[in-house]
Design a protein around this motif. Sequence first.
Motif, short mmCIF file in Angstrom:
data_model
loop_
_atom_site.label_atom_id
_atom_site.label_comp_id
_atom_site.label_asym_id
_atom_site.label_seq_id
_atom_site.Cartn_x
_atom_site.Cartn_y
_atom_site.Cartn_z
N LEU A 139 0.81 -1.22 0.00
CA LEU A 139 0.00 0.00 0.00
C LEU A 139 0.85 1.27 0.00
O LEU A 139 0.31 2.36 -0.07
CB LEU A 139 -0.93 0.02 1.21
CG LEU A 139 -2.11 -0.96 1.19
CD1 LEU A 139 -2.85 -0.93 2.51
CD2 LEU A 139 -3.06 -0.65 0.05
N SER A 140 2.15 1.13 0.08
CA SER A 140 3.03 2.29 0.21
C SER A 140 3.29 3.00 -1.11
O SER A 140 3.64 4.17 -1.13
CB SER A 140 4.36 1.87 0.83
OG SER A 140 4.93 0.78 0.11
N VAL A 141 3.13 2.28 -2.23
CA VAL A 141 3.41 2.87 -3.55
C VAL A 141 2.33 2.46 -4.53
O VAL A 141 1.65 1.46 -4.35
CB VAL A 141 4.79 2.44 -4.08
CG1 VAL A 141 5.92 3.05 -3.27
CG2 VAL A 141 4.91 0.91 -4.09
N GLY A 142 2.20 3.26 -5.59
CA GLY A 142 1.24 2.94 -6.64
C GLY A 142 -0.03 3.74 -6.53
O GLY A 142 -0.50 4.06 -5.44
N TYR A 187 -8.46 11.50 -7.85
CA TYR A 187 -7.71 10.48 -8.57
C TYR A 187 -6.25 10.50 -8.13
O TYR A 187 -5.79 11.44 -7.48
CB TYR A 187 -7.79 10.71 -10.08
CG TYR A 187 -7.04 11.92 -10.58
CD1 TYR A 187 -5.72 11.83 -11.02
CD2 TYR A 187 -7.65 13.18 -10.62
CE1 TYR A 187 -5.03 12.95 -11.47
CE2 TYR A 187 -6.98 14.29 -11.08
CZ TYR A 187 -5.66 14.17 -11.50
OH TYR A 187 -4.98 15.28 -11.95
N ALA A 188 -5.52 9.44 -8.49
CA ALA A 188 -4.09 9.35 -8.17
C ALA A 188 -3.33 8.87 -9.39
O ALA A 188 -3.87 8.12 -10.22
CB ALA A 188 -3.86 8.38 -7.01
N THR A 189 -2.09 9.29 -9.51
CA THR A 189 -1.23 8.83 -10.60
C THR A 189 0.08 8.29 -10.01
O THR A 189 0.46 8.65 -8.89
CB THR A 189 -0.89 9.96 -11.59
OG1 THR A 189 -0.17 10.99 -10.90
CG2 THR A 189 -2.16 10.54 -12.20
N SER A 190 0.73 7.47 -10.77
CA SER A 190 2.05 6.98 -10.37
C SER A 190 2.85 6.64 -11.61
O SER A 190 2.28 6.25 -12.64
CB SER A 190 1.94 5.74 -9.46
OG SER A 190 1.34 4.67 -10.16
N ALA A 198 6.58 1.19 -15.60
CA ALA A 198 5.13 1.09 -15.50
C ALA A 198 4.53 2.36 -14.91
O ALA A 198 5.12 2.99 -14.04
CB ALA A 198 4.74 -0.11 -14.64
N ALA A 199 3.35 2.73 -15.40
CA ALA A 199 2.66 3.92 -14.91
C ALA A 199 1.18 3.60 -14.77
O ALA A 199 0.67 2.65 -15.39
CB ALA A 199 2.85 5.09 -15.87
N ALA A 200 0.47 4.38 -13.95
CA ALA A 200 -0.95 4.10 -13.73
C ALA A 200 -1.68 5.34 -13.25
O ALA A 200 -1.10 6.24 -12.64
CB ALA A 200 -1.13 2.97 -12.72
N VAL A 201 -2.97 5.36 -13.52
CA VAL A 201 -3.88 6.36 -12.96
C VAL A 201 -5.04 5.57 -12.35
O VAL A 201 -5.50 4.58 -12.93
CB VAL A 201 -4.37 7.36 -14.03
CG1 VAL A 201 -5.07 6.65 -15.18
CG2 VAL A 201 -5.30 8.40 -13.40
N ALA A 202 -5.49 5.98 -11.15
CA ALA A 202 -6.54 5.24 -10.46
C ALA A 202 -7.55 6.19 -9.83
O ALA A 202 -7.23 7.32 -9.45
CB ALA A 202 -5.93 4.35 -9.37
N VAL A 203 -8.79 5.70 -9.74
CA VAL A 203 -9.87 6.47 -9.11
C VAL A 203 -10.61 5.57 -8.13
O VAL A 203 -10.58 4.33 -8.26
CB VAL A 203 -10.87 7.01 -10.17
CG1 VAL A 203 -10.16 7.90 -11.18
CG2 VAL A 203 -11.59 5.86 -10.87
N PRO A 204 -11.27 6.16 -7.14
CA PRO A 204 -12.06 5.34 -6.21
C PRO A 204 -13.36 4.88 -6.85
O PRO A 204 -13.93 5.57 -7.70
CB PRO A 204 -12.34 6.31 -5.05
CG PRO A 204 -12.31 7.66 -5.68
CD PRO A 204 -11.28 7.58 -6.77
#
Length: 249
Positions: A139-142, A187-190, A198-204
Motif C-alpha cells: 500500500l506504500s506505492v502505486g 484520482y491518483a497517478t504513479s 510502468a505507470a498508472a492512474v486510479a480512481v475510487p
Amino acid sequence: MESSDNKMTVRAVDRAMDILLCFIDEKELTLTEISHKVGLNKSTVYRLLGSLENKGFLARNPDTEKYQLGFRVWQLSANLPQGGDPGTILLPEMVRLRDLVGETISLYVRNENERIRIQAVESNETIRRVAPIGAHLPLSVGASSKVLVAYAPPEIQKEILSDPSWPSFVDKQMYMEQLEEIRRHGYATSSEEREQGAAAVAVPLFNRRGHLVAALSVSGPSNRLTLERMKDNLPYVMVAAKRMGSMLK
C-alpha cells in the motif's frame, strides 16, 4: 485436535489447507518448495500431497515432478456465490473501458495492509502492462494503493502508516500530503513507483451507498501512458467508475 480462536481444528486438515494455499501465488511447486513454504518435513508433506492428489485437489506433472491445482478446485469454484462479486459484475464494464483507453484495466481491494488485484483486463497492445489476478501488492506505492488509503477511515490510515513493514524510503509526511491531494482531486497517478517502466492512474469506486468498494486503475508502459495521456483518459475512467458503482449495492 487443536483449539484456534475457540474453534476446534484438525491438524491434518489444517496442514492440507496450508498446502493448497501455497498455490495462491504459484502455479506449480515441487515437493521441496511446498515443504519449505509450510514448514513441514518432506515425508509429512508427501503423504498429504498424496491425499490431495487422490481427491483431485492437486495434480502432479510426471515429467517435472511439480504439483499444480487439480480439477476439483475448478469444480468447486463454479459454485461460488458470484451475485455480489464486484470482479464478476464489473468485468463487462472493464472491457468497455479497456477498449476506450487502450490500456490494461485493474480492480483492487484493500486487505489489511496490502492491496489485491481481484480483476483485470489486459491491453490489446503488443507491449502492455501484464496484471495477474490475485497479486498481493504493498500500500506504500502505486496509484491504486494511494486511492485505497486516501479514502480509508483515519484509524485505518494510522494503522497502515504505523505498520513495521512500512518501507523507510517512503516519507510518511509526504505520503499523507499526497493522500490529501488525491481526496481533493479524486484520482491518483504513479510512474515507476513500484515497477520500472510502468505507470498508472486510479480512481475510487464507490457503491450506491457511497462506500468505497475498490480502486479502478488504468496502467501501461510509462513511455506510452504519460501524465498527459493519463489526464486525457481520466474523464473516461471517472465516468466508468461512476457507472460501475451504480451497479453495486
